[in-house]
Design an enzyme around this catalytic site. Structure first.
Site, PDB file in Angstrom:
ATOM      1  N   GLY A  68      27.501 -43.304 -22.481  1.00 18.70           N
ATOM      2  CA  GLY A  68      26.307 -44.086 -22.792  1.00 18.70           C
ATOM      3  C   GLY A  68      25.023 -43.487 -22.268  1.00 18.70           C
ATOM      4  N   GLY A  69      24.005 -44.357 -22.194  1.00 15.93           N
ATOM      5  CA  GLY A  69      22.679 -43.943 -21.778  1.00 15.93           C
ATOM      6  C   GLY A  69      21.729 -43.701 -22.923  1.00 15.93           C
ATOM      7  N   HIS A 195      32.855 -33.136 -30.695  1.00 13.62           N
ATOM      8  CA  HIS A 195      32.363 -34.425 -31.167  1.00 13.62           C
ATOM      9  C   HIS A 195      31.742 -34.203 -32.545  1.00 13.62           C
ATOM     10  CE1 HIS A 195      29.810 -38.146 -31.117  1.00 13.62           C
ATOM     11  NE2 HIS A 195      29.017 -37.344 -31.811  1.00 13.62           N
ATOM     12  N   ASP A 283      38.543 -42.639 -26.581  1.00 11.38           N
ATOM     13  CA  ASP A 283      37.115 -42.633 -26.242  1.00 11.38           C
ATOM     14  C   ASP A 283      36.843 -43.655 -25.141  1.00 11.38           C
ATOM     15  OD1 ASP A 283      34.517 -41.728 -26.288  1.00 11.38           O
ATOM     16  OD2 ASP A 283      34.036 -42.499 -28.278  1.00 11.38           O
TER      17      ASP A 283
END
Length: 390
Positions: A68-69, A195, A283
């Site tokens: 996140g972030g 990814h 994930d």
């Protein structure tokens, strides 16, 4: 030492009624006839009463330090605690970085993996993160893989995503070449765990890399390939060439242009592709954001470490044979990562196993010879989990 009797064993092939002798962290013996063991050994016997027993799940994509972030520092996901991982039957994890490879670092992932090992799990990690040049510990991808025991490859390097560094073909080839050579030097996987975002280019950069270099397809390991149905079709073609593709067990809404993990795995197997060319990961701890047209987060969810077990249970509920789907959770990731003691339950393997209940849910979990989950309840917790509960 512990003798587990009357297991309906899947290895992942069905072995029928089987007994297992566990000593320390290892499976010492497996057989269909009960052994005569002297009482002086002090072996504890546990009758599994014909329940299905499978190898512990191997999760190759876990944000051990949190992901996140993307919507501000307050949206950084906290690190994962031990029991959140083992509750889903996961006994081996590979930690990695995603979008935030600036504040978070590979050294932090490495330290977290070592902490989980001390608490009874098996843990490894990738170096790098989304961006180019990859952030490393020693100063290079090759140096990290060669000199740090737990580093198996590079990941998750982002392509086809507005959050990536928009890597060029030359940049990808340089990173993949370093990972491949380091793997050859050490006997490690040496893969590039990619990814793949929602961008329209999909896997085009990987196709270019295979056309214009001598690198084998096995170096490139794209993940999240079920996030779009068109992308999944591209991934199937790549698997046909020899890459191992990774399906993510994230939630999929009805009518969404994506395949759930159970749907994707079923489609892969029905296509007659190499049975060892697909894995499923969670994930876990990662952010699952929804973006608007300007790339701003409008909603978010968090990857659950239990997602793999939930996907396996759904597959069994749909009538899929256990031995058909189990390799994607066990032997395939073990083979991809070159972990010969993982993913099976024969003599000499690590004592990582799951006892399933009648519905295919996780009932009991043993990791490295120790019961972490019993009758659906976590019995081993991490240091700070214990502090919080005291």
């Amino acid at each position: 030492m512990e003798l587990l009797t009357n297991a309906d064993l899947y290895d992942p092939e069905p072995r029928g009624r089987t007994h297992l002798l566990i000593g320390g962290e290892t499976i010492l013996w497996r057989g269909s006839d009960l052994p005569a063991l002297p009482s002086s050994l002090g072996v504890v016997e546990r009758d599994l009463e014909g329940r299905r027993v499978i190898p512990g799940l191997i999760d190759i994509h876990v944000h051990l330090t949190g992901g996140g972030g993307e919507a501000g520092m307050h949206t950084r996901v906290p690190p994962l605690q031990l029991s959140r991982i083992t509750a889903g039957g996961v006994t081996t994890v590979v930690g990695l970085l995603g979008t935030d490879d600036t504040v978070r670092s590979p050294a932090e992932v490495l330290a977290t993996a070592r902490g989980l090992i001390a608490e009874g799990l098996t843990a490894y990690c990738f170096t790098g993160g989304y961006h180019v040049p990859p952030v490393t510990i020693t100063g290079s991808v090759r140096g990290d893989i060669v000199n740090i025991d737990l580093v198996l490859g590079v990941g998750e390097l982002a392509i086809s995503d507005h959050r990536s560094s928009q890597p060029t073909l030359d940049e990808l080839l340089r990173i993949a070449g370093d990972a491949h050579v380091a793997g050859l030097m050490t006997g490690k996987a040496g893969i590039v765990h990619l990814h793949v975002g929602n961008g329209p280019r999909g896997l085009d950069l990987v196709r270019q890399a295979l056309r214009e270099s001598e690198l084998p397809p096995s170096v490139f390991n794209p993940t999240h390939v079920n996030r779009r149905r068109g992308l999944f079709d591209e991934a199937l073609e790549l698997a046909q060439q020899g890459s191992v593709i990774d399906i993510t067990a994230f939630p999929v809404e009805k009518g969404e242009d994506a395949w759930s993990a159970p749907e994707a795995l079923t489609r892969y197997l029905d296509a007659g592709l190499p049975p060892g060319g697909v894995t499923i990961s969670s994930d876990g701890g990662g952010c699952l954001p929804v973006f608007d047209a300007d790339g701003r987060v409008t909603d978010m969810d968090i990857g659950r470490p239990t997602a793999m077990a939930e996907a396996l249970r759904e597959l069994l509920g749909c009538g899929q044979p256990l031995d058909r789907v189990l390799p994607a959770f066990t032997t395939n990731p073990a083979r991809l990562l070159l972990l010969p003691r993982k993913g099976h339950l024969s003599a000499g393997a690590d004592a990582d196993l799951i006892v399933l209940d009648e519905d295919g849910a996780v009932r009991d979990v043993m990791a490295r010879g120790r019961w972490h989950v019993q009758q659906g309840r976590s019995t081993v917790r991490g240091v700070f989990e214990r502090v919080e509960r005291s």
